[in-house]
Scaffold this motif. Sequence first.
Motif, PDB file in Angstrom:
ATOM      1  N   ASP A 511       0.765  -1.117   0.139  1.00  0.00           N
ATOM      2  CA  ASP A 511      -0.139   0.140   0.134  1.00  0.00           C
ATOM      3  C   ASP A 511       0.924   1.071  -0.038  1.00  0.00           C
ATOM      4  OD1 ASP A 511      -2.120  -1.599   0.099  1.00  0.00           O
ATOM      5  OD2 ASP A 511      -2.174  -1.419   2.418  1.00  0.00           O
ATOM      6  N   ASP A 512       2.020   1.413   0.814  1.00  0.00           N
ATOM      7  CA  ASP A 512       2.632   2.219   1.185  1.00  0.00           C
ATOM      8  C   ASP A 512       3.525   2.651  -0.258  1.00  0.00           C
ATOM      9  OD1 ASP A 512       2.080   3.064   3.496  1.00  0.00           O
ATOM     10  OD2 ASP A 512       3.568   1.726   4.323  1.00  0.00           O
ATOM     11  N   PHE A 513       3.946   1.684  -1.120  1.00  0.00           N
ATOM     12  CA  PHE A 513       4.704   1.967  -2.221  1.00  0.00           C
ATOM     13  C   PHE A 513       3.606   2.609  -3.285  1.00  0.00           C
ATOM     14  CE2 PHE A 513       5.574   0.937  -6.736  1.00  0.00           C
ATOM     15  CZ  PHE A 513       6.956   1.426  -6.995  1.00  0.00           C
ATOM     16  N   ALA A 514       2.345   2.275  -3.341  1.00  0.00           N
ATOM     17  CA  ALA A 514       1.340   2.780  -4.304  1.00  0.00           C
ATOM     18  C   ALA A 514       1.268   4.309  -3.421  1.00  0.00           C
ATOM     19  CB  ALA A 514       0.214   2.258  -4.247  1.00  0.00           C
ATOM     20  N   MET A 515       1.128   4.543  -2.387  1.00  0.00           N
ATOM     21  CA  MET A 515       0.857   5.724  -1.731  1.00  0.00           C
ATOM     22  C   MET A 515       1.994   6.936  -2.267  1.00  0.00           C
ATOM     23  SD  MET A 515      -1.763   6.401  -0.223  1.00  0.00           S
ATOM     24  CE  MET A 515      -1.520   7.848   0.780  1.00  0.00           C
ATOM     25  N   ALA A 516       3.347   6.255  -2.262  1.00  0.00           N
ATOM     26  CA  ALA A 516       4.345   6.862  -2.775  1.00  0.00           C
ATOM     27  C   ALA A 516       4.377   7.601  -4.086  1.00  0.00           C
ATOM     28  CB  ALA A 516       5.765   6.153  -2.621  1.00  0.00           C
ATOM     29  N   GLN A 517       3.943   6.704  -4.910  1.00  0.00           N
ATOM     30  CA  GLN A 517       3.708   6.823  -6.422  1.00  0.00           C
ATOM     31  C   GLN A 517       2.649   7.894  -6.381  1.00  0.00           C
ATOM     32  OE1 GLN A 517       6.264   5.741  -8.111  1.00  0.00           O
ATOM     33  NE2 GLN A 517       6.474   4.773  -6.203  1.00  0.00           N
ATOM     34  N   TYR A 518       1.587   7.843  -5.707  1.00  0.00           N
ATOM     35  CA  TYR A 518       0.370   8.749  -5.853  1.00  0.00           C
ATOM     36  C   TYR A 518       0.880  10.241  -5.338  1.00  0.00           C
ATOM     37  CZ  TYR A 518      -4.798   9.490  -5.474  1.00  0.00           C
ATOM     38  OH  TYR A 518      -5.961   9.932  -5.646  1.00  0.00           O
ATOM     39  N   ALA A 519       1.607  10.167  -4.079  1.00  0.00           N
ATOM     40  CA  ALA A 519       2.143  11.492  -3.893  1.00  0.00           C
ATOM     41  C   ALA A 519       3.102  12.182  -4.907  1.00  0.00           C
ATOM     42  CB  ALA A 519       2.850  11.238  -2.401  1.00  0.00           C
ATOM     43  N   LYS A 520       3.895  11.340  -5.341  1.00  0.00           N
ATOM     44  CA  LYS A 520       4.794  12.090  -6.410  1.00  0.00           C
ATOM     45  C   LYS A 520       4.114  12.553  -7.258  1.00  0.00           C
ATOM     46  CE  LYS A 520       8.947  10.644  -8.853  1.00  0.00           C
ATOM     47  NZ  LYS A 520       9.830   9.550  -9.395  1.00  0.00           N
ATOM     48  N   ARG A 521       2.821  11.856  -7.767  1.00  0.00           N
ATOM     49  CA  ARG A 521       2.350  12.447  -9.106  1.00  0.00           C
ATOM     50  C   ARG A 521       1.486  13.677  -8.440  1.00  0.00           C
ATOM     51  NH1 ARG A 521      -0.307   8.437 -13.314  1.00  0.00           N
ATOM     52  NH2 ARG A 521      -0.763  10.560 -14.177  1.00  0.00           N
ATOM     53  N   LEU A 522       1.336  14.135  -7.322  1.00  0.00           N
ATOM     54  CA  LEU A 522       0.753  15.283  -6.723  1.00  0.00           C
ATOM     55  C   LEU A 522       1.802  16.256  -6.535  1.00  0.00           C
ATOM     56  CD1 LEU A 522      -1.888  13.687  -4.534  1.00  0.00           C
ATOM     57  CD2 LEU A 522      -2.467  14.938  -6.776  1.00  0.00           C
ATOM     58  N   GLY A 523       2.860  15.888  -6.771  1.00  0.00           N
ATOM     59  CA  GLY A 523       3.983  16.745  -6.212  1.00  0.00           C
ATOM     60  C   GLY A 523       4.366  17.054  -4.737  1.00  0.00           C
ATOM     61  N   LYS A 524       3.817  16.103  -4.102  1.00  0.00           N
ATOM     62  CA  LYS A 524       3.973  15.944  -2.353  1.00  0.00           C
ATOM     63  C   LYS A 524       5.357  15.331  -2.223  1.00  0.00           C
ATOM     64  CE  LYS A 524      -0.900  16.437  -1.623  1.00  0.00           C
ATOM     65  NZ  LYS A 524      -0.648  17.937  -1.049  1.00  0.00           N
ATOM     66  N   MET A 525       6.460  15.500  -2.303  1.00  0.00           N
ATOM     67  CA  MET A 525       7.701  14.903  -2.278  1.00  0.00           C
ATOM     68  C   MET A 525       8.013  14.292  -1.024  1.00  0.00           C
ATOM     69  SD  MET A 525       8.273  14.620  -5.388  1.00  0.00           S
ATOM     70  CE  MET A 525       9.539  13.579  -5.388  1.00  0.00           C
ATOM     71  N   ASP A 526       7.761  15.142   0.169  1.00  0.00           N
ATOM     72  CA  ASP A 526       7.907  14.679   1.471  1.00  0.00           C
ATOM     73  C   ASP A 526       7.012  13.368   1.851  1.00  0.00           C
ATOM     74  OD1 ASP A 526       9.707  16.965   2.059  1.00  0.00           O
ATOM     75  OD2 ASP A 526       7.957  17.950   3.186  1.00  0.00           O
ATOM     76  N   ASP A 527       5.780  13.452   1.357  1.00  0.00           N
ATOM     77  CA  ASP A 527       4.866  12.096   1.549  1.00  0.00           C
ATOM     78  C   ASP A 527       5.747  11.117   0.748  1.00  0.00           C
ATOM     79  OD1 ASP A 527       3.154  13.723   3.183  1.00  0.00           O
ATOM     80  OD2 ASP A 527       1.511  13.464   1.924  1.00  0.00           O
ATOM     81  N   TYR A 528       6.136  11.462  -0.508  1.00  0.00           N
ATOM     82  CA  TYR A 528       6.613  10.455  -1.549  1.00  0.00           C
ATOM     83  C   TYR A 528       7.970   9.955  -0.574  1.00  0.00           C
ATOM     84  CZ  TYR A 528       9.790   8.566  -5.014  1.00  0.00           C
ATOM     85  OH  TYR A 528      10.548   7.788  -5.768  1.00  0.00           O
ATOM     86  N   ALA A 529       8.822  10.463  -0.203  1.00  0.00           N
ATOM     87  CA  ALA A 529       9.908   9.899   0.822  1.00  0.00           C
ATOM     88  C   ALA A 529       9.453   9.128   1.997  1.00  0.00           C
ATOM     89  CB  ALA A 529      10.865  11.152   1.355  1.00  0.00           C
ATOM     90  N   LEU A 530       8.333   9.698   2.715  1.00  0.00           N
ATOM     91  CA  LEU A 530       8.038   8.784   3.675  1.00  0.00           C
ATOM     92  C   LEU A 530       7.219   7.472   3.156  1.00  0.00           C
ATOM     93  CD1 LEU A 530       6.609   8.513   6.561  1.00  0.00           C
ATOM     94  CD2 LEU A 530       4.498   9.787   5.789  1.00  0.00           C
TER      95      LEU A 530
END
Length: 791
Positions: A511-530
């Motif tokens: 789930d978290d890997f999918a969340m990372a890709q999702y955050a990256k698409r939104l430009g939320k890079m801190d969330d992407y790293a988390l």
Amino acid sequence: MGIRQTLPQPDGQGRSTRLLLLPLGLSIALSAAAVVSAQTAPAKAPVDEVNPLVGTAPLDRPDLIGNAPPPGEPVYSGQTSPGARLPHSSVEAAPINNNIALSYPNGVEVPYYYTNPTMIGFSGGGGASYGGRAEPIIMPVVGDWSVPPAYSQSYYDKSREIASPGYYSVYLGTFRTTAELTATQWASLMRFTFPQSDRSNVLINFPEHGGDVEVVGNQMVRGVSKDSSGADGAYFVAIFSKPFASLGTFSKSPGDAKGWGIGDKRVEPDQRKISGSFAGSYVTFRTKAGETVLMKIAHGTSYAQAEQRLRDELPGWDFDRVRGAARSAWSKLLDRVQVTGGTPKQRTLFYSTLFQSFASPRLVAAKGEKFTDTNGKVQTATHDRYSPVPFWDTGRNQIVLLELMEPETMRDVMQSELDMAREQGFMNTSFHGDNAVFMYLGAWERGIPFDYAAAYEYLRKNATDPAGPRHYLAEYDKNGWIADVVPDHNPSPPYAGGKAGAATTLEYAWDDFAMAQYAKRLGKMDDYALFLKRAHNYANVFDKSIGFVRGRTAGGKWIAPFDPGEPYYNFMMKEASGWSTLWLVPHDVNGLARLLGGRQAFTAKLDRFFSTPYNPKGICRDCTGLIGQYVQGNQPDQQAAYYYDWGGQPWKTQALTRRILAEMYGSDAAGYGYPGMDDQGATSSWYVLSAMGFYPVDPSSQNYIIGSPIFDDVKLQMGNGKTLEVEARNNSAANIYIQSATLNGRPWTKPWFSHADIRNGAKLVLTMGPMPNKTWGAAPADAPPSMSPMP
């Protein structure tokens, strides 16, 4: 003079059939006639290939079902329904031959199990999940009858049981009555053909939780449930085509008595109203031989809505017209996938599993209609409102099929889930994962327009708020894994305690890997790293000393003793063994290969997985459909056959997927067997996608992993109007291996393709042969994408 003799012959799938030997001249004549017939017979329309009974039976080969079931229980079937319904409909007119008022013999509240010999009634409305809670229960009975939960059961002739999209019919031998069912979007229509009798009855009753029932006039019965779980409403109105000759009501007697003795039922002739447990009415007709009595029924959030649905959708009594309209609705949808080649059985299985793939999510209310939201408030739908998605089940494959075929429907499904999140404060989850992100990210990857930023607010809340539906999230955040408590007794089934710590850790990492890709698409890079960091947490429950995912104690020690072949319901694993759970890393297959010692060691482990005999001490009801330790009948490892495409040996994926398609579906005596629960379209969708030759191992990505198609040609009309065609040249039961491939005329060496490759239409041509081409798709550079590079 010819001699007739039967001899066992292989049928190409490891079983035996009977070969009939005829006089030579007659044999040649029949063979020639068969060839001419096969050449001249018109191809069936997809809707006519469907048999809704597919999925209702269990497998029956001991080598496929292992040590299941426990004594005194039946083997799990697909738990599908053969009833009449429209695609995604909350309404189903369905047969009931499982008396779940007395027990849940199949593990869940499923109303129909193919091998059961007696019918107890029919349903004409919705019911949660598997339909077992649909109410009221309707039964035509001639002569004497019994108050439920005993019911007035009837033997029925399997040879006279007919099911097709939008229609079901059965002959009730005990009552010499034929029951036919069909449905619209919000109503059901039943036609009962009675014998000559002055006591042709129809019983209508609620299950044990009861309700209020009222006979209105001389052609209507209506009621409201005390505990309805149907998406179409708690109120029902049923109208008959013929006036009642007599009537009455019944229920369980008040108090705690079970109702087993003479005189302890409450039956009230000539009375029109009743309330209580098993509350119901009986209406009686005087009929001539072959006379039909029709009944139409609808549900709603009120009697007024139920009656309005009947006026809108069933203004008359033309059963055949309604049946024809239902068939047309299914035909329009099923026609989007056209296949040629394959055997008649394969085509029936394909279109039947495609039919069952549209069992969920269910339409709760069309735009502008009233419905009851998750807080119990009656609302007016601003878009087509759908029921919750069973993400742990269908989110792995069926949702991708719907994204391909029905993007507009999926927009409404996503909006419905977002609305429910706003009502509840969190996004829906299913079982022990948090897999809603797969649907949203997968749809985004496939270009379906939506307000993905709005959905992210709740997806992120699920993933970060310990008060939300991610169980043990604080522990997962702190340690990077979830521990389990070791019981002081045997943890094997039937023990169902535990936290499923190891399996849940794997689910959350995915789930978290999918969340990372999702955050990256939104430009939320801190969330992407988390989230990307957390996506590696699966490695924290991998024990390198034994090469398996394994549970840990609260202190971090590996749980011992540990047998990877032993299945558990919730202890360390989730309805699976250590062998099955090991492969629950679809987002980072390369990373898993690294943990196992590299690409060669990875494929060697897969080889052992598919060849190590299944011989546990505990009995896992869900663990059926076996090849070695592999379990096709449940979700944790259903993607594992495709992992060889990462390991450089795609020919093994090709052979395994063909074997699973041939052995796990319809290999039983009835030809309707599934390897386990369909879970509202999941096991069906596995067949559909794999039969076409590809599978979404990680549904949150846009990648499709190539297997081995069973048809010569497949044309899938995608929701955007473009066509994906998969042509398999030289295809046959023996030619299962890909020799070479082209995509849109270009040589293709990768055992996968992306949605970007096909979104504007595409043609994948696979040249097949009887021996593996061990170079095609084997290069490390051709392997499917993964979070980590291949070691």
